[in-house]
Design an enzyme around this catalytic site. Structure first.
Site, short mmCIF file in Angstrom:
data_model
loop_
_atom_site.label_atom_id
_atom_site.label_comp_id
_atom_site.label_asym_id
_atom_site.label_seq_id
_atom_site.Cartn_x
_atom_site.Cartn_y
_atom_site.Cartn_z
N PRO A 87 59.62 -51.18 41.34
CA PRO A 87 60.09 -51.93 40.34
C PRO A 87 59.59 -51.01 38.60
CG PRO A 87 57.43 -52.60 41.03
CD PRO A 87 58.09 -52.01 42.24
N GLU A 88 60.25 -51.27 38.03
CA GLU A 88 60.66 -50.55 37.01
C GLU A 88 60.02 -51.63 35.42
OE1 GLU A 88 63.18 -47.47 36.91
OE2 GLU A 88 63.26 -47.63 38.75
N HIS A 114 47.57 -63.27 52.58
CA HIS A 114 47.86 -62.41 51.60
C HIS A 114 47.68 -62.93 50.10
CE1 HIS A 114 49.09 -59.59 54.21
NE2 HIS A 114 50.16 -60.32 55.03
N ARG A 121 51.30 -55.99 50.56
CA ARG A 121 51.05 -53.94 51.27
C ARG A 121 49.68 -53.80 50.16
NH1 ARG A 121 56.75 -51.59 50.61
NH2 ARG A 121 55.41 -49.08 51.33
N ARG A 164 62.32 -27.32 26.83
CA ARG A 164 61.68 -27.32 28.67
C ARG A 164 62.27 -26.80 29.50
NH1 ARG A 164 56.99 -32.17 29.04
NH2 ARG A 164 57.96 -32.01 31.29
#
Ligand SMILES: [Zn+2]
Length: 283
Positions: free
Chosen positions: A2-3, A100, A119, A162
């Site tokens: 997920p973001e 869970h 998980r 960079r």
């Protein structure tokens, strides 16, 4: 994985059930997830009212009237199930306890929020609200993409000289918080920048141009998440992660979506992760 947009969608979905609401009882069914839960977590949450729900990077932060903040990290497989609460036309009855179901918030007014994580890569922690920015998961994070601190001057300054690929630089959470593999690929495609280009060798004007594109790509994904909340996610009360259409991510071999570009999406591996890009329009 997920973001930011997915986490923001879950935060928005939790907001009506949590903000301003009393945690009548917190039920903690195991000692840990990815890390041990904080001491007496259930006691410290029980009886607290949630003042507000915010997001920092990929963490959901619930500020409590006990002057503590609850950090929720859904990890890879964490899901939030809302039951006993009417949202629009949907009302979800409480489900039977399931495997869970690690943490359950029994809210005032009868709603229930169940954190289920098969998980166990998720995490929860409690900290004094005043010290939240100094929490070890958050203290080194760069600015939020939608904040004023994330601007053209800042990004040009951070990437100057960079020697790392632009892809790695944008994934560096100390430079900008919350961007992950999927949306960095999408941003670079929209910007027409090859993911392997050295950050310090890209012109300042092209680097500056990334700032509005980062916001645009994330905003579109958040909007898509919002519409997914309004329809099928609410049908079962589950707040999980959604996937929507991407221009390059996971599209190896497919034609480029840019108008007039004859390119075919290619995939390279950078720092062990797949980068999807169009060799036709990304230089
Ligand atoms: Zn292209």
């Amino acid at each position: 994985m997920p973001e930011l947009p997915e986490v923001e969608t879950v935060r928005a979905g939790l907001s009506p059930v949590m903000e301003g609401q009393l945690i009548q009882r917190a039920e903690v069914n195991r000692p840990d997830l990815r890390w041990p839960f904080p001491d007496r977590m259930a006691d410290r949450l029980t009886g607290a009212t949630v003042r507000g729900l915010r997001r920092r990077s990929k963490y959901i932060l619930a500020d409590l009237d006990s002057d503590e903040t609850l950090l929720i990290h859904l990890g890879m497989s964490g899901r939030m199930l809302i039951s006993g609460h009417t949202v629009g036309k949907f009302h979800h009855p409480h489900p039977a306890p399931a495997k869970h179901d690690h943490v359950v918030f029994h809210m005032g007014q009868g709603a229930r929020i169940t954190f289920n994580d098969a998980r166990r890569f998720g995490a929860m922690d409690l900290m004094p609200t005043a010290e939240a920015d100094a929490h070890w998961l958050m203290r080194d994070l760069g600015p939020e993409p939608f904040s004023n601190q994330f601007n053209e001057t800042y990004l040009v300054g951070r990437l100057k000289r960079r020697n790392t690929p632009i892809k790695s630089a944008l994934l560096d959470q100390r430079i900008v918080a919350g961007l992950g593999n999927i949306y960095v690929c999408e941003v670079l495609h929209r910007a027409g920048i090859h993911p392997a280009r050295k950050a310090g060798r890209i012109s300042a004007s092209r680097i500056a141009g990334l700032v509005p594109l980062v916001r645009q790509v994330l905003q579109e994904a958040i909007a898509a998440g919002g519409s997914s909340l309004r329809d099928y996610r609410q049908a079962d009360g589950e707040l999980g992660y959604f996937q929507h259409g991407f221009a390059v991510y996971d599209r190896e071999g497919a034609p480029c979506t840019r108008d007039g570009c004859p390119g075919v999406i290619d995939r390279i591996v950078q720092s062990g992760r797949s980068s999807f890009f169009c060799p036709g329009c990304q230089r």
